[in-house]
Design a protein around this motif. Structure first.
Motif, PDB file in Angstrom:
ATOM      1  N   ALA A   1       0.851  -1.207   0.000  1.00 42.03           N
ATOM      2  CA  ALA A   1       0.000   0.000   0.000  1.00 42.03           C
ATOM      3  C   ALA A   1       0.877   1.244   0.000  1.00 42.03           C
ATOM      4  O   ALA A   1       0.618   2.215  -0.726  1.00 42.03           O
ATOM      5  CB  ALA A   1      -0.898  -0.018   1.239  1.00 42.03           C
ATOM      6  N   LEU A   2       1.972   1.186   0.738  1.00 40.02           N
ATOM      7  CA  LEU A   2       2.898   2.342   0.791  1.00 40.02           C
ATOM      8  C   LEU A   2       3.544   2.564  -0.572  1.00 40.02           C
ATOM      9  O   LEU A   2       3.632   3.680  -1.078  1.00 40.02           O
ATOM     10  CB  LEU A   2       3.977   2.073   1.849  1.00 40.02           C
ATOM     11  N   VAL A   3       3.940   1.461  -1.228  1.00 43.18           N
ATOM     12  CA  VAL A   3       4.573   1.573  -2.558  1.00 43.18           C
ATOM     13  C   VAL A   3       3.594   2.186  -3.555  1.00 43.18           C
ATOM     14  O   VAL A   3       3.936   3.079  -4.334  1.00 43.18           O
ATOM     15  CB  VAL A   3       5.045   0.179  -3.036  1.00 43.18           C
ATOM     16  N   LEU A   4       2.319   1.770  -3.514  1.00 36.56           N
ATOM     17  CA  LEU A   4       1.328   2.319  -4.465  1.00 36.56           C
ATOM     18  C   LEU A   4       1.130   3.809  -4.219  1.00 36.56           C
ATOM     19  O   LEU A   4       1.040   4.610  -5.152  1.00 36.56           O
ATOM     20  CB  LEU A   4       0.003   1.564  -4.337  1.00 36.56           C
ATOM     21  N   GLU A   5       1.100   4.194  -2.946  1.00 40.09           N
ATOM     22  CA  GLU A   5       0.941   5.628  -2.629  1.00 40.09           C
ATOM     23  C   GLU A   5       2.155   6.408  -3.118  1.00 40.09           C
ATOM     24  O   GLU A   5       2.033   7.481  -3.721  1.00 40.09           O
ATOM     25  CB  GLU A   5       0.765   5.798  -1.106  1.00 40.09           C
ATOM     26  N   LEU A   6       3.329   5.833  -2.935  1.00 37.86           N
ATOM     27  CA  LEU A   6       4.567   6.501  -3.424  1.00 37.86           C
ATOM     28  C   LEU A   6       4.521   6.641  -4.947  1.00 37.86           C
ATOM     29  O   LEU A   6       4.875   7.670  -5.511  1.00 37.86           O
ATOM     30  CB  LEU A   6       5.795   5.661  -3.031  1.00 37.86           C
ATOM     31  N   ALA A   7       4.010   5.581  -5.620  1.00 40.42           N
ATOM     32  CA  ALA A   7       3.948   5.621  -7.095  1.00 40.42           C
ATOM     33  C   ALA A   7       3.040   6.757  -7.545  1.00 40.42           C
ATOM     34  O   ALA A   7       3.376   7.526  -8.452  1.00 40.42           O
ATOM     35  CB  ALA A   7       3.436   4.280  -7.617  1.00 40.42           C
TER      36      ALA A   7
END
Lengths: 218, 114
Positions: A22-28
């Protein structure tokens, strides 16, 4: 937190896989919006017909390289008013070229119907800003159309400054060349102005050099 | 730079593929379908400081050994990107125009110790 394992960088507890994803998607999302200089994702109010989109993308020069930080834009015409005559109509384009960019290449793509009676002289005007007299428009280019099908008509990029409001209006005015015995009856439509073969602008922009305005003034 | 194995403690590149469908953004990002969101993480012990990751040569290996034997490490060293490439995007802007642009430095290709 994932029990037992330790973050190799900071030594703190690592995230559970779902939380890390979820953190990676938000960063993307943040990285993409920042890279495109957008504050939020665009809301697409009227999606384009897939066929028109596919055709336009195919028309873009294959492998054309966009300059670093530059953009290549395809803008489809919204037809405002379309006179019953052969092919005179006003095309409206909504453009949001960022202030920091400089337009250096412009072509208007038109699809001429098979009803074309011989050679047509087509003049392309740019409507002046709304606040001035309605009749103020500037001749941008004049072309001769001799065959049906798609035509890419080059326009002077200097003449395509669009209004503060981001709206650009082009007036097409065409007439058969003199002595053209097979002139179409005035009511026959010659240009495809809606649907999948509607006109579109192909633009290329690149970032303005810093201080370019000053250099020009000097 | 090696891409990280799950328990690699040393500086390496962590690979994550992000599909725009997963973001719910396939309606406005036309191409590509997703991209590699990689980032650098891991420890940089003193003898790795200044090592450029995959480009390490014999010289830098010796240099690292010298550093490792130096009892006074020269400050901390961080695991940072050492090579990045642009991402070409085709998307619809708020006016429904199709825009093609290259976003610079979007994809981390290599990591190393600063």
């Amino acid at each position: 937190q994932r029990a037992g394992s330790v973050c190799p960088s900071c030594g703190g507890p690592t995230l559970a896989p779902q939380a890390e994803r979820a953190l990676v998607l938000e960063l993307a999302k943040q990285q993409i919006l920042k890279g495109l200089h957008l504050t939020g994702r665009p809301i697409i109010t009227h999606p384009l017909p897939q066929a028109a989109l596919t055709r336009a993308l195919r028309r873009l020069q294959r492998g054309s390289v966009v300059p670093a930080n530059g953009e290549q834009v395809i803008s489809f015409a919204a037809i405002t008013d379309f006179s019953a005559s052969t092919c005179s109509s006003t095309l409206t384009f909504y453009l949001s070229t960022p202030r920091s960019h400089h337009l250096y290449h412009a072509r208007l793509w038109l699809h001429v119907l098979p009803t074309l009676p011989g050679t047509l002289s087509l003049r392309i005007f740019r409507w002046g800003p709304r606040r001035r007299r309605r009749g103020s428009h500037v001749l941008l280019a004049e072309h001769q159309l001799t065959a049906p099908g798609w035509h890419a008509l080059t326009l002077p990029s200097s003449g395509l400054r669009h209004e503060e409001s981001g709206v650009l209006r082009l007036q097409l005015d065409c007439r058969p060349l003199e002595g053209n015995s097979t002139a179409a009856p005035q009511t026959q439509q010659l240009l495809d102005t809606a649907g999948e073969q509607r006109p579109f602008l192909e633009l290329k922009t690149r970032p303005k050099e810093p201080g370019a305005g000053r250099a020009r003034r000097r | 730079t090696p891409s990280c194995e799950p328990e690699t403690p040393l500086c390496c590149r962590r690979d994550h593929y992000v599909d725009f469908q997963e973001l719910g953004w396939r309606d406005w990002i036309l191409q590509p379908e997703g991209y590699q969101l990689n980032y650098c993480s891991g420890q940089c012990p003193p003898h790795l400081a200044g090592s450029p990751g995959i480009a390490a040569s014999f010289h830098s290996a010796v240099f690292s050994l010298l550093k490792a034997n130096n009892p006074w490490p020269l400050g901390t060293s961080c695991c940072v990107p050492t090579a990045r490439r642009p991402l070409s995007l085709l998307y619809l802007d708020r006016d429904g125009n199709v825009v093609k642009t290259d976003v610079p430095d979007m994809v981390v290709e290599a990591c190393g110790c600063s």
